[in-house]
Write a protein that holds these residues in place. Sequence first.
Motif, short mmCIF file in Angstrom:
data_model
loop_
_atom_site.label_atom_id
_atom_site.label_comp_id
_atom_site.label_asym_id
_atom_site.label_seq_id
_atom_site.Cartn_x
_atom_site.Cartn_y
_atom_site.Cartn_z
N ASN A 21 42.76 51.18 20.63
CA ASN A 21 41.40 50.85 20.14
C ASN A 21 40.87 49.72 21.02
OD1 ASN A 21 39.07 50.66 18.57
ND2 ASN A 21 40.03 49.19 17.16
N PRO A 22 40.61 50.04 22.30
CA PRO A 22 40.38 48.98 23.27
C PRO A 22 39.11 48.19 23.05
CG PRO A 22 39.95 51.13 24.24
CD PRO A 22 40.56 51.38 22.90
N VAL A 23 39.20 46.88 23.29
CA VAL A 23 38.02 46.04 23.35
C VAL A 23 37.36 46.24 24.71
CG1 VAL A 23 39.36 44.03 24.16
CG2 VAL A 23 37.11 43.70 23.13
N ILE A 24 36.05 46.35 24.71
CA ILE A 24 35.32 46.49 25.97
C ILE A 24 34.68 45.16 26.29
CG2 ILE A 24 33.46 47.70 27.17
CD1 ILE A 24 34.00 50.04 25.15
N LEU A 25 35.09 44.58 27.41
CA LEU A 25 34.58 43.29 27.86
C LEU A 25 33.71 43.52 29.09
CD1 LEU A 25 37.76 41.00 27.62
CD2 LEU A 25 36.04 41.47 25.86
N PRO A 26 32.39 43.65 28.91
CA PRO A 26 31.54 43.81 30.09
C PRO A 26 31.76 42.67 31.08
CG PRO A 26 30.29 44.23 28.10
CD PRO A 26 31.62 43.66 27.67
N THR A 27 31.87 43.01 32.34
CA THR A 27 32.11 42.01 33.38
C THR A 27 30.77 41.46 33.85
OG1 THR A 27 34.09 43.22 34.05
CG2 THR A 27 33.25 41.55 35.57
N VAL A 28 30.53 40.18 33.53
CA VAL A 28 29.24 39.54 33.81
C VAL A 28 29.39 38.53 34.93
CG1 VAL A 28 28.55 39.92 31.43
CG2 VAL A 28 29.53 37.71 32.07
N TRP A 29 28.25 38.01 35.38
CA TRP A 29 28.27 37.09 36.52
C TRP A 29 27.27 35.94 36.39
CZ3 TRP A 29 26.92 42.18 36.36
CH2 TRP A 29 25.57 42.48 36.51
N ASP A 30 26.41 35.97 35.40
CA ASP A 30 25.46 34.89 35.19
C ASP A 30 24.95 34.95 33.76
OD1 ASP A 30 23.72 37.06 35.19
OD2 ASP A 30 22.58 36.41 36.95
N ALA A 31 24.08 33.99 33.41
CA ALA A 31 23.56 33.94 32.04
C ALA A 31 22.75 35.19 31.70
CB ALA A 31 22.73 32.67 31.85
N TRP A 32 22.01 35.72 32.67
CA TRP A 32 21.17 36.90 32.45
C TRP A 32 22.01 38.11 32.08
CZ3 TRP A 32 20.99 41.42 35.54
CH2 TRP A 32 19.94 42.30 35.23
N SER A 33 23.04 38.40 32.88
CA SER A 33 23.89 39.56 32.59
C SER A 33 24.67 39.35 31.30
CB SER A 33 24.84 39.84 33.76
OG SER A 33 25.64 38.72 34.06
N ALA A 34 25.07 38.12 31.03
CA ALA A 34 25.79 37.82 29.79
C ALA A 34 24.91 38.07 28.57
CB ALA A 34 26.29 36.39 29.80
N LYS A 35 23.64 37.67 28.67
CA LYS A 35 22.70 37.90 27.56
C LYS A 35 22.44 39.39 27.37
CE LYS A 35 20.02 35.66 25.49
NZ LYS A 35 20.00 35.45 24.01
N GLY A 48 33.58 38.23 36.28
CA GLY A 48 34.29 38.81 37.41
C GLY A 48 34.06 38.02 38.68
N SER A 49 35.11 37.80 39.45
CA SER A 49 34.99 36.99 40.66
C SER A 49 34.09 37.66 41.70
CB SER A 49 36.36 36.71 41.27
OG SER A 49 36.97 37.90 41.76
N HIS A 50 34.19 38.98 41.82
CA HIS A 50 33.42 39.68 42.85
C HIS A 50 31.91 39.62 42.55
CE1 HIS A 50 33.31 43.43 45.71
NE2 HIS A 50 32.27 42.65 45.88
N PRO A 51 31.47 40.07 41.37
CA PRO A 51 30.04 39.97 41.09
C PRO A 51 29.55 38.53 41.02
CG PRO A 51 31.23 40.73 39.15
CD PRO A 51 32.18 40.77 40.28
N LEU A 52 30.39 37.62 40.56
CA LEU A 52 30.01 36.21 40.53
C LEU A 52 29.74 35.69 41.94
CD1 LEU A 52 29.66 33.58 38.89
CD2 LEU A 52 32.10 33.19 39.17
N ALA A 53 30.65 35.97 42.85
CA ALA A 53 30.47 35.52 44.23
C ALA A 53 29.23 36.16 44.85
CB ALA A 53 31.71 35.86 45.05
N ASP A 54 29.04 37.45 44.63
CA ASP A 54 27.85 38.13 45.15
C ASP A 54 26.57 37.48 44.65
OD1 ASP A 54 29.22 39.94 46.69
OD2 ASP A 54 28.87 41.66 45.39
N SER A 55 26.58 37.03 43.41
CA SER A 55 25.35 36.50 42.80
C SER A 55 24.93 35.17 43.39
CB SER A 55 25.55 36.35 41.28
OG SER A 55 26.37 35.24 40.96
N VAL A 56 25.85 34.49 44.07
CA VAL A 56 25.50 33.19 44.68
C VAL A 56 25.64 33.24 46.20
CG1 VAL A 56 26.01 31.83 42.63
CG2 VAL A 56 27.84 32.27 44.28
N GLY A 57 25.72 34.43 46.77
CA GLY A 57 25.78 34.56 48.22
C GLY A 57 27.08 34.14 48.85
#
Length: 252
Positions: A21-35, A48-57
Amino acid sequence: MTNDVLKARAEALLALHQPGNPVILPTVWDAWSAKLATDAGFAALTVGSHPLADSVGKSDREGMTFDDVLTRVAQITAAVDVPLSVDIESGYAEAPTRLIEGLLSVGAVGLNIEDTVHSEGGRLRSSSEHAQLVGALRAAADAAGVHVVVNARTDLFLRQDGDESDRVDRAIARLKEAAAAGADVLYPVGVHPPEVMRRLTAELPLPVNAIARPESADPASYGPLGVARISFGPFWQAALAERAREILARWI
């Protein structure tokens, strides 16, 4: 955030991990995606490290510093009121106590720790070395008084490490060491055939994290495989980027 709140969030996050019965944890990178994710009804998130890094160049594989990560995580926890786990890659060459204290200071109550050491040329930690790091993180969390949810990841499949014939065996052995050292969740990262995922969930002693492509994978397919946690890695951000390119192309 008080220790009592952090304790409660960590306990809530861990309780969500239920094999089948898996929990689904959407992988976010900023306040906008988290909201976006919390407004949709998700009860917990992972950064997530990859989308987080992408979001800040910056580049993935520790192109950001740990302080960079904490700055962005603080923005996320200020915007949403749910348990949050953070991908800390291989630890940014920081001491385990610094990692735990830093995460708790910005309101995070879980972490992913992988066995590729980006600060040392991308070498693979030995299984015992990785287990020792997991154990040190657990000890640091215990000392802080919060049961930070430790998701021990192996990159054997991503790296296509060694011979394919015994790769699943080696991943299971490696993750069992991490489990014995104090991990809460085990993450053999990669998109696996159903028979491989069934074997991983059957033979590993703790809840197993699977990665999914949110725009195409079947959410109902993971429970029967014994999965306890689903995250999206860089795939949700990539799917949004593809849609954004389609919209922008109309205006060129």
